[in-house]
Scaffold this motif. Sequence first.
Motif, PDB file in Angstrom:
ATOM      1  N   ALA A  25       0.904  -1.400  -0.021  1.00 10.28           N
ATOM      2  CA  ALA A  25       0.124   0.059   0.028  1.00 10.28           C
ATOM      3  C   ALA A  25       0.887   1.028  -0.039  1.00 10.28           C
ATOM      4  N   GLU A  26       1.971   1.210   0.724  1.00  8.35           N
ATOM      5  CA  GLU A  26       2.913   2.301   0.677  1.00  8.35           C
ATOM      6  C   GLU A  26       3.519   2.595  -0.490  1.00  8.35           C
ATOM      7  N   ARG A  27       3.775   1.529  -1.324  1.00  7.35           N
ATOM      8  CA  ARG A  27       4.305   1.554  -2.452  1.00  7.35           C
ATOM      9  C   ARG A  27       3.497   1.997  -3.686  1.00  7.35           C
ATOM     10  N   PHE A  28       2.045   1.682  -3.318  1.00  5.32           N
ATOM     11  CA  PHE A  28       1.079   1.956  -4.437  1.00  5.32           C
ATOM     12  C   PHE A  28       1.114   3.703  -4.280  1.00  5.32           C
ATOM     13  N   SER A  29       1.088   4.245  -3.334  1.00  6.83           N
ATOM     14  CA  SER A  29       1.002   5.634  -2.746  1.00  6.83           C
ATOM     15  C   SER A  29       2.184   6.467  -3.555  1.00  6.83           C
ATOM     16  N   GLN A  30       3.083   5.622  -3.539  1.00  2.78           N
ATOM     17  CA  GLN A  30       4.427   6.361  -4.216  1.00  2.78           C
ATOM     18  C   GLN A  30       4.470   6.021  -5.674  1.00  2.78           C
ATOM     19  N   GLY A  31       3.439   5.347  -6.296  1.00  8.61           N
ATOM     20  CA  GLY A  31       3.446   5.374  -7.753  1.00  8.61           C
ATOM     21  C   GLY A  31       4.153   4.227  -8.351  1.00  8.61           C
ATOM     22  N   ASP A  32       4.562   3.168  -7.665  1.00  7.68           N
ATOM     23  CA  ASP A  32       5.618   2.231  -8.143  1.00  7.68           C
ATOM     24  C   ASP A  32       4.439   1.100  -8.885  1.00  7.68           C
ATOM     25  N   LYS A  33       5.296   0.604  -9.864  1.00  9.01           N
ATOM     26  CA  LYS A  33       4.347  -0.373 -10.894  1.00  9.01           C
ATOM     27  C   LYS A  33       4.221  -1.661 -10.067  1.00  9.01           C
ATOM     28  N   ASN A  34       3.068  -2.339 -10.719  1.00 10.13           N
ATOM     29  CA  ASN A  34       2.801  -3.857 -10.251  1.00 10.13           C
ATOM     30  C   ASN A  34       4.132  -4.640 -10.050  1.00 10.13           C
ATOM     31  N   THR A  35       4.614  -4.584 -11.478  1.00  4.16           N
ATOM     32  CA  THR A  35       5.659  -5.716 -11.591  1.00  4.16           C
ATOM     33  C   THR A  35       6.883  -5.490 -10.446  1.00  4.16           C
ATOM     34  N   VAL A  36       7.206  -4.127 -10.271  1.00  2.00           N
ATOM     35  CA  VAL A  36       8.242  -3.905  -9.503  1.00  2.00           C
ATOM     36  C   VAL A  36       8.114  -4.151  -8.069  1.00  2.00           C
ATOM     37  N   ILE A  37       6.656  -3.975  -7.500  1.00  4.02           N
ATOM     38  CA  ILE A  37       6.510  -4.285  -6.286  1.00  4.02           C
ATOM     39  C   ILE A  37       6.509  -5.960  -6.027  1.00  4.02           C
ATOM     40  N   ALA A  38       5.830  -6.448  -7.078  1.00  5.28           N
ATOM     41  CA  ALA A  38       5.787  -7.997  -6.974  1.00  5.28           C
ATOM     42  C   ALA A  38       7.161  -8.713  -6.899  1.00  5.28           C
ATOM     43  N   ARG A  39       8.249  -8.084  -7.736  1.00  6.66           N
ATOM     44  CA  ARG A  39       9.644  -8.607  -7.418  1.00  6.66           C
ATOM     45  C   ARG A  39      10.125  -8.418  -6.412  1.00  6.66           C
ATOM     46  N   ASP A  40       9.910  -7.062  -5.961  1.00  2.00           N
ATOM     47  CA  ASP A  40      10.609  -6.665  -4.505  1.00  2.00           C
ATOM     48  C   ASP A  40      10.115  -7.488  -3.197  1.00  2.00           C
ATOM     49  N   LEU A  41       8.938  -7.651  -3.253  1.00  2.00           N
ATOM     50  CA  LEU A  41       8.137  -8.423  -2.347  1.00  2.00           C
ATOM     51  C   LEU A  41       8.104  -9.916  -2.439  1.00  2.00           C
ATOM     52  N   ARG A  42       8.554 -10.449  -3.686  1.00  2.00           N
ATOM     53  CA  ARG A  42       8.534 -11.714  -3.858  1.00  2.00           C
ATOM     54  C   ARG A  42       7.113 -12.539  -3.939  1.00  2.00           C
ATOM     55  N   VAL A  43       6.168 -11.922  -4.743  1.00  4.89           N
ATOM     56  CA  VAL A  43       4.713 -12.325  -4.756  1.00  4.89           C
ATOM     57  C   VAL A  43       4.566 -12.256  -6.205  1.00  4.89           C
ATOM     58  N   SER A  44       3.387 -12.754  -6.382  1.00  5.78           N
ATOM     59  CA  SER A  44       2.811 -12.937  -8.002  1.00  5.78           C
ATOM     60  C   SER A  44       2.468 -11.240  -8.337  1.00  5.78           C
ATOM     61  N   VAL A  45       2.541 -11.167  -9.246  1.00  6.11           N
ATOM     62  CA  VAL A  45       1.862  -9.854 -10.020  1.00  6.11           C
ATOM     63  C   VAL A  45       0.394  -9.561  -9.926  1.00  6.11           C
ATOM     64  N   ARG A  46      -0.326 -10.819 -10.128  1.00  2.34           N
ATOM     65  CA  ARG A  46      -1.647 -10.955  -9.819  1.00  2.34           C
ATOM     66  C   ARG A  46      -2.224 -10.628  -8.422  1.00  2.34           C
ATOM     67  N   SER A  47      -1.213 -10.995  -7.450  1.00  2.00           N
ATOM     68  CA  SER A  47      -1.544 -10.777  -6.166  1.00  2.00           C
ATOM     69  C   SER A  47      -1.547  -9.273  -5.843  1.00  2.00           C
ATOM     70  N   VAL A  48      -0.441  -8.469  -6.426  1.00  2.00           N
ATOM     71  CA  VAL A  48      -0.239  -7.072  -6.199  1.00  2.00           C
ATOM     72  C   VAL A  48      -1.491  -6.510  -7.074  1.00  2.00           C
ATOM     73  N   GLN A  49      -1.871  -6.955  -7.960  1.00  2.00           N
ATOM     74  CA  GLN A  49      -2.992  -6.357  -8.851  1.00  2.00           C
ATOM     75  C   GLN A  49      -4.323  -6.283  -7.801  1.00  2.00           C
ATOM     76  N   ARG A  50      -4.623  -7.327  -7.223  1.00  2.00           N
ATOM     77  CA  ARG A  50      -5.679  -7.606  -6.593  1.00  2.00           C
ATOM     78  C   ARG A  50      -5.436  -6.543  -5.196  1.00  2.00           C
ATOM     79  N   CYS A  51      -4.522  -6.488  -4.698  1.00  2.00           N
ATOM     80  CA  CYS A  51      -4.188  -5.566  -3.443  1.00  2.00           C
ATOM     81  C   CYS A  51      -4.425  -4.155  -4.111  1.00  2.00           C
ATOM     82  N   ARG A  52      -3.918  -3.863  -5.111  1.00  2.00           N
ATOM     83  CA  ARG A  52      -4.072  -2.432  -5.632  1.00  2.00           C
ATOM     84  C   ARG A  52      -5.532  -1.998  -5.859  1.00  2.00           C
ATOM     85  N   LYS A  53      -6.227  -2.867  -6.372  1.00  2.00           N
ATOM     86  CA  LYS A  53      -7.813  -2.842  -6.492  1.00  2.00           C
ATOM     87  C   LYS A  53      -8.315  -2.730  -5.476  1.00  2.00           C
ATOM     88  N   ALA A  54      -8.019  -3.298  -4.326  1.00  2.00           N
ATOM     89  CA  ALA A  54      -8.870  -3.401  -2.983  1.00  2.00           C
ATOM     90  C   ALA A  54      -8.413  -1.929  -2.118  1.00  2.00           C
TER      91      ALA A  54
END
Length: 104
Positions: A25-54
Amino acid sequence: MTYPQGGGLPDERRFFREKLRLEAAERFSQGDKNTVIARDLRVSVRSVQRCRKAWSQDEPGALASMGPESLLPHFAPRIAMEQSGQAASQPVAQEHSAPACGSL
């Protein structure tokens, strides 16, 4: 993953996932892309997409842990309807839903 006898994730794993969701959520507010967040947190891009939507619908409150599955009131809506005298045959939307972030 949940188990039938009130199991589910242990507290430490639930806290770890909540920490990941809040960091996302902190990274979303900074404007980071889903793929970058997923790579850094070691999760799937789809999980990040669902989180961003919520997150975009309810900000960080949607990403907070709801506690152990065994403590959630699964039957509360139906009991409330029956006590208020409404017809029990009406479909009831389930009150509980897991965090929208999937494995994140």
